[in-house]
Design an enzyme around this catalytic site. Structure first.
Site, PDB file in Angstrom:
ATOM      1  N   GLU A  97       0.783  -1.231   0.000  1.00 30.22           N
ATOM      2  CA  GLU A  97       0.000   0.000   0.000  1.00 30.22           C
ATOM      3  C   GLU A  97       0.820   1.290   0.000  1.00 30.22           C
ATOM      4  OE1 GLU A  97      -3.094  -0.074   2.923  1.00 30.22           O
ATOM      5  OE2 GLU A  97      -4.035  -1.815   2.029  1.00 30.22           O
TER       6      GLU A  97
ATOM      7  N   GLU B 263      -5.623  -8.612   0.088  1.00 33.98           N
ATOM      8  CA  GLU B 263      -6.393  -8.321   1.305  1.00 33.98           C
ATOM      9  C   GLU B 263      -7.846  -8.057   0.927  1.00 33.98           C
ATOM     10  OE1 GLU B 263      -4.918  -5.090   3.772  1.00 33.98           O
ATOM     11  OE2 GLU B 263      -2.855  -5.774   3.531  1.00 33.98           O
TER      12      GLU B 263
HETATM   13  C1  GCO Z   1      -4.182  -1.681   5.192  1.00 34.12           C
HETATM   14  C2  GCO Z   1      -3.184  -2.597   5.706  1.00 34.12           C
HETATM   15  C3  GCO Z   1      -3.699  -3.516   6.772  1.00 34.12           C
HETATM   16  C4  GCO Z   1      -4.916  -3.049   7.512  1.00 34.12           C
HETATM   17  C5  GCO Z   1      -6.174  -3.444   6.792  1.00 34.12           C
HETATM   18  C6  GCO Z   1      -7.431  -2.929   7.431  1.00 34.12           C
HETATM   19  O1  GCO Z   1      -4.794  -2.004   4.199  1.00 34.12           O
HETATM   20  O2  GCO Z   1      -4.389  -0.616   5.780  1.00 34.12           O
HETATM   21  O3  GCO Z   1      -2.628  -3.312   4.687  1.00 34.12           O
HETATM   22  O4  GCO Z   1      -2.579  -3.560   7.582  1.00 34.12           O
HETATM   23  O5  GCO Z   1      -4.964  -3.547   8.776  1.00 34.12           O
HETATM   24  O6  GCO Z   1      -6.145  -2.932   5.504  1.00 34.12           O
HETATM   25  O7  GCO Z   1      -7.433  -1.548   7.496  1.00 34.12           O
END
Ligand code: GCO
Length: 470
Positions: A177, A356
């Site tokens: 990210e 994710e």
């Molecule tokens: C993000 C990160 C994760 C977070 C998840 C929920 O996307 O911010 O990769 O570490 O915990 O996304 O917010």
């Protein structure tokens, strides 16, 4: 709606995935490991940030988190019980290089060696993320990601991991990210390192992409069969109305947030209109940077949670009729499908993994000791259904990692938001597989889930329609 729990083998209709579709779960080092200063680990920017008063809700820290560092065996046993095929974890850079560069901390390396060995023993494929936000503090002290040299230290770190783990880890995610790192960490200052400067954030974003390019080369140098990708957070946008102003706001937001990364990675340039708009804040780009950034990747990781509805006055907080998670994020599975189709048409993409996807809800442990998180199960199910439709539309989707394996430290929200398919009691460190976890496990075992007739027919129709078009 019919009972979504109908067991698969007896279901009349079902949504099925290819046999080689990869089913996984994801976590990140700072969010689960704890042991923040053990076995020679150095301080990270997240240690520093969370130890600073007023940064994290309830003054929570990741000092102990899920204590995963000491509970490796138990956590891998849980993954095995769930039948998870791949585990996406991140490596803590300051565990390997306490100073960010120079001497390697062998005890830190040993932890990840054990993790990888135990995963393979349990027949779970390791997917290692090199950077999930925990920069060694000594590197922040020399400017962090705004200093171009840090991208070279990142490359050295990647080379060390490739040398020590590359015989067993095949899949690598370089950076997680970059948009969040640059914007929430360096523009808004709400995450580590807590800087508030648009100019810095844009230079950081560029250096993260340069670091990604350098690390890609380092990972492949020793291990030509290494598979390398990056994980981008992607929030598709939609205009609040048909007015030209709202449509333009949605287009611009998407360009600033998603294209700013997709274009350099897959087209070797930054979006020209937004570049011009940034004026003197636009980053310094050196010759050859764009070819370094746009090397072929083996996969693209996408982190998807929600969409943004844009009006000329900014994002719309609540859409009538929509449902929201505990993060106040709109549940928007159809926007997920649409986005996957659109980017697959526009860019020449390698296979995609959803690195994710998941939801925070207020979970309750019942007196029987179970967690009946039907809402999370439905969230996952609805997104998987849309993923499957996207695949029928031609999207090259190779796998899905749920965020997250465990309830964990949710950054500035501390422990107040639970994303796990496994419940964690942060006082006792007891774990309970939630209903969503049992459901996910059944999906993996059955290569799909029971569906309603209409859903089944929808997929069949998309498939037939596509065959006609060919
Ligand atoms: C993000 C990160 C994760 C977070 C998840 C929920 O996307 O911010 O990769 O570490 O915990 O996304 O917010």
């Amino acid at each position: 709606m019919a009972d979504k729990d109908v067991s698969f083998p007896t279901a009349e209709y079902c949504v099925t995935f290819p046999r080689n579709f990869l089913w996984g779960a994801a976590t990140a080092a700072y969010q689960i490991e704890g042991a923040w200063n053990e076995d020679g680990k150095g301080e990270s920017i997240w240690d520093r940030f969370s130890h600073t008063e007023g940064t994290i809700l309830n003054s929570d820290t990741g000092d102990v988190a899920c204590d995963h560092y000491h509970r490796l065996d138990k956590d891998i046993a849980l993954m095995k019980e769930l039948g998870i095929r791949a585990y996406r974890f991140s490596i803590s850079w300051p565990r390997i290089f306490p100073d960010g560069k120079g001497l390697v901390n062998l005890a830190g390396l040993d932890f990840y060696n054990r993790l990888v060995d135990k995963l393979l023993e349990a027949q779970i494929q390791p997917f290692a993320t090199l950077y999930h936000w925990d920069l060694p503090q000594p590197l922040q002290d020399i400017g962090g990601w705004s200093n171009r040299e840090v991208s070279s230290y990142f490359c050295d770190y990647a080379a060390v991991l490739s040398k020590h783990l590359g015989d067993r880890v095949r899949n690598w995610v370089t950076i997680n990210e970059p948009w969040v790192i640059a914007n929430i960490g360096h523009r808004d200052g709400l995450m580590a390192p807590g800087i508030k400067s648009q100019k810095t954030s844009l230079q950081v974003a560029h250096h993260l992409l340069v670091a990604h390019g350098k690390a890609t080369q380092a990972l492949r140098a020793d291990n030509p069969s290494a598979r390398v990708g990056i994980a981008l957070d992607m929030r598709p946008t939609a205009p609040a109305s048909d007015s030209p102003e709202d449509v333009e706001a949605a287009r611009k937001t998407w360009t600033r947030e998603a294209r700013w990364y997709l274009d350099p990675l897959f087209k070797a340039y930054y979006p020209p209109d937004i570049w011009t708009e940034y004026g003197e804040n636009a980053p310094i780009v050196k010759p050859r940077d764009m070819s370094l950034i746009s090397q072929n990747l083996d996969f693209l990781g996408i982190n998807y949670y929600t969409r943004t509805v844009c009006s000329k006055d900014g994002p719309v907080e609540r859409i009538p009729g929509s449902e929201y998670t505990e993060m106040n994020w709109e549940i928007a599975p159809e926007a997920f499908c649409k986005m996957l189709i659109e980017i697959s048409h526009e860019y020449n993409l390698p296979p995609i993994y959803i690195t994710e996807n998941g939801a925070a809800f207020n979970d309750v442990v019942t007196t029987e000791g179970t967690v009946e998180d039907t809402n999370r199960r439905d969230y996952m199910r609805d997104h998987l259904l849309q993923a499957r439709i996207a695949m029928e539309e031609g999207v090259n989707l190779a796998g899905y990692f749920v965020w997250s394996l465990l309830d964990n430290f949710e950054w500035a929200f501390g422990y107040s938001k639970r994303f796990g398919i496994i419940h964690v009691d942060f006082k006792t460190q007891d774990r309970i597989i939630k209903k969503s976890g049992h459901w996910f496990s059944s999906v993996i075992k059955n290569y799909g889930f029971a569906s309603e007739k209409a859903e089944h027919e929808r997929i069949t129709a998309v498939s037939a329609n596509r065959a006609d078009r060919r």
